[in-house]
Design an enzyme around this catalytic site. Structure first.
Site, short mmCIF file in Angstrom:
data_model
loop_
_atom_site.label_atom_id
_atom_site.label_comp_id
_atom_site.label_asym_id
_atom_site.label_seq_id
_atom_site.Cartn_x
_atom_site.Cartn_y
_atom_site.Cartn_z
N GLU A 124 8.75 8.62 9.81
CA GLU A 124 9.33 7.61 10.69
C GLU A 124 10.70 8.05 11.23
O GLU A 124 10.89 8.06 12.45
CB GLU A 124 9.43 6.30 9.90
CG GLU A 124 8.90 5.10 10.64
CD GLU A 124 9.95 4.57 11.56
OE1 GLU A 124 9.87 4.86 12.76
OE2 GLU A 124 10.86 3.89 11.08
N ARG B 33 6.41 1.08 16.14
CA ARG B 33 7.47 2.06 15.85
C ARG B 33 7.49 3.15 16.93
O ARG B 33 7.67 4.33 16.62
CB ARG B 33 7.28 2.70 14.47
CG ARG B 33 7.33 1.73 13.30
CD ARG B 33 8.74 1.18 13.10
NE ARG B 33 8.89 0.49 11.85
CZ ARG B 33 8.57 -0.78 11.63
NH1 ARG B 33 8.05 -1.51 12.62
NH2 ARG B 33 8.76 -1.33 10.46
N SER C 260 11.65 2.53 5.70
CA SER C 260 10.33 3.13 5.55
C SER C 260 10.40 4.59 6.01
O SER C 260 10.84 4.86 7.12
CB SER C 260 9.31 2.41 6.43
OG SER C 260 9.18 1.08 6.03
N1 EPU Z 1 2.37 -1.84 -1.49
C1 EPU Z 1 2.06 -1.09 -2.58
N2 EPU Z 1 3.09 -0.47 -3.25
C2 EPU Z 1 4.39 -0.60 -2.87
C3 EPU Z 1 4.68 -1.40 -1.76
C4 EPU Z 1 3.67 -2.02 -1.06
O1 EPU Z 1 0.91 -0.94 -2.95
O2 EPU Z 1 5.25 0.01 -3.51
C5 EPU Z 1 1.28 -2.49 -0.72
C6 EPU Z 1 1.17 -3.97 -0.99
O3 EPU Z 1 -0.19 -4.28 -1.10
C7 EPU Z 1 1.72 -4.60 0.25
C8 EPU Z 1 1.43 -3.57 1.30
O4 EPU Z 1 1.51 -2.30 0.65
O5 EPU Z 1 1.09 -5.80 0.53
C9 EPU Z 1 2.42 -3.60 2.46
O6 EPU Z 1 3.74 -3.57 1.94
P1 EPU Z 1 4.93 -4.36 2.66
O7 EPU Z 1 4.53 -5.75 2.93
O8 EPU Z 1 6.17 -4.12 1.87
O9 EPU Z 1 5.04 -3.67 4.09
P2 EPU Z 1 4.95 -2.16 4.58
O10 EPU Z 1 3.76 -2.02 5.45
O11 EPU Z 1 5.10 -1.21 3.45
C10 EPU Z 1 6.25 -2.62 6.79
C11 EPU Z 1 7.37 -2.01 7.57
C12 EPU Z 1 8.71 -2.41 6.98
C13 EPU Z 1 8.81 -3.92 7.04
C14 EPU Z 1 7.65 -4.53 6.24
C15 EPU Z 1 7.61 -6.03 6.33
C16 EPU Z 1 6.48 0.09 8.42
C17 EPU Z 1 6.51 1.59 8.35
N3 EPU Z 1 7.24 -0.55 7.53
O12 EPU Z 1 6.28 -2.08 5.48
O13 EPU Z 1 9.72 -1.86 7.80
O14 EPU Z 1 10.04 -4.38 6.51
O15 EPU Z 1 6.39 -4.03 6.78
O16 EPU Z 1 7.18 -6.41 7.59
O17 EPU Z 1 5.81 -0.45 9.28
C18 EPU Z 1 11.19 -0.01 8.09
O18 EPU Z 1 10.59 0.23 9.14
O19 EPU Z 1 12.16 0.69 7.72
C19 EPU Z 1 10.74 -1.12 7.24
C20 EPU Z 1 11.28 -1.36 6.06
#
Ligand code: EPU
Length: 343
Positions: free
Chosen positions: A336, A168, A241
């Site tokens: 972000e 990012r 995010s």
């Molecule tokens: N989780 C929770 N609670 C929640 C959501 C997630 O505990 O409400 C935990 C789960 O264990 C999950 C982990 O957090 O496995 C990671 O969640 P997720 O796979 O949804 O990914 P993220 O790290 O929260 C990132 C990107 C997203 C992207 C997803 C999928 C960033 C800041 N965000 O989210 O990007 O779609 O991975 O690759 O890196 C964006 O940048 O706007 C965005 C949506």
């Protein structure tokens, strides 16, 4: 109207940012090409106005009105360049809708960006934060970015290696305002391996024969996974995010893991990356809502503007979330989206 430039005074920006914040721009100028851009910059300079480059408005928060000239980038165009065996370079104008470009490439049978389906915003914004999802980042396929350099006032083409792409992060974020992106080139291929190892994607695909999948089918799987967890900005205004996943050092991580054995993390080069969504969720924020703004009930990393909340309200909630995560876990969250406009 101003000569050939399309200038609107006191423009309402609500429809131009995915958080649907009702800020106003002193001037809004439509930019359809590089000539509009140079004319608009000269126009703004003659009036000593600040400028703001706006693409899809999906990664910013208007803290208040913008008392300057908003340059609304609508530079269109997409074509293939250098088609060579299985490989091809896709050229995208900065104002092209990113998701449409993903579908276009995938429908043409080219692989490389299908995991980035449904990311809101324009192609020109994609390198700024090096968009990433489901194990793929823009940087994996980016060849070069063509931009107007406001320091030298010339059009430059920066090779991907010179764009300082990180998680990012990019040169365009580090030197805000210097480059205005006009066009990007992506190297795609008909034979690149598909990336299907992200857990949510695997869970969705189940027993599907992954070897038989087309890039379009992968894009469709990504869209289905995103629909399950991420709110559609047209229904629940949001900026994706709201925080980056924080990276902490190994020692700090071990201390944290002792106290919170369930912490969700990924080892990275610089230490350990924590799932910010997990931290926010565990701190009790998921589904929280005050009168107008709140936290999504299916992805704790997403702030929602439920009913006409102001930028100040969105930022106040973000501050509360940050404070609470800091108090509970001792971890600093970094926002972000960018913040623009008078606070
Ligand atoms: N989780 C929770 N609670 C929640 C959501 C997630 O505990 O409400 C935990 C789960 O264990 C999950 C982990 O957090 O496995 C990671 O969640 P997720 O796979 O949804 O990914 P993220 O790290 O929260 C990132 C990107 C997203 C992207 C997803 C999928 C960033 C800041 N965000 O989210 O990007 O779609 O991975 O690759 O890196 C964006 O940048 O706007 C965005 C949506």
């Amino acid at each position: 109207m101003n000569g050939a430039l399309s200038v609107t005074e006191h423009a309402d920006l609500r429809e131009l940012n995915t958080l649907a914040i009702a800020a106003r721009a002193r001037y809004l100028i439509r930019i359809a090409g590089v000539d509009d851009l140079t004319a608009a910059l000269a126009w703004a300079e003659a009036r000593e106005l600040d400028t703001l480059v706006l693409g899809g408005g999906s990664n910013l928060v208007f803290a208040g009105d913008f008392d300057g000239a908003v340059l609304h980038i609508q530079i269109r165009g997409r074509h293939w360049e250098k088609v060579n065996g299985d490989d091809a370079v896709l050229v995208l104008g900065a104002g092209e809708n990113w998701h449409e470009a993903v579908l276009y490439a995938a429908r043409s049978g080219y692989r490389g960006i299908e995991n980035l389906a449904l990311i809101p915003g324009t192609a020109g914004a994609a390198p700024v934060q090096n968009i990433g999802a489901y194990g793929v980042e823009l940087g994996d396929t980016l060849v070069s970015v063509t931009a107007l350099d406001r320091v030298t006032r010339g059009v430059v083409t920066l090779a991907a290696g010179d764009c300082q792409l990180g998680y990012r992060d990019s040169l365009f974020k580090r030197q805000p305002g210097r480059y205005i992106i006009l066009e990007l080139r992506l190297k795609l291929s008909r034979s690149l391996p598909l990336k299907l190892d992200y857990r949510d994607l695997q869970d969705y695909l189940g027993d599907t024969d992954v070897n038989a999948l087309t890039p379009l089918e992968v894009a469709e799987a990504v869209m289905a996974v995103r629909h399950r967890k991420l709110p559609d900005p047209a229904v629940l205004p949001n900026a994706g995010s709201f925080f980056k996943n924080p990276v902490i050092n190994q020692v700090a991580f071990e201390r944290l893991q002792e106290r919170f054995p369930g912490v969700v993390f990924y080892p990275v080069e610089q230490g350990v990356k924590l799932a910010a969504a997990w931290l926010i969720d565990q701190a009790g924020w998921k589904g929280f809502r005050n009168t107008r703004v709140g936290i999504h009930n299916r992805q704790a990393l997403v702030l929602i503007n439920h009913s006409g909340g102001s930028g100040a309200e969105v930022l106040a909630l973000a501050d509360e979330v940050r404070r609470s995560v800091q108090e509970t876990f001792g971890v600093e969250l970094e926002m972000e989206p960018g913040v623009v406009g008078a606070r």
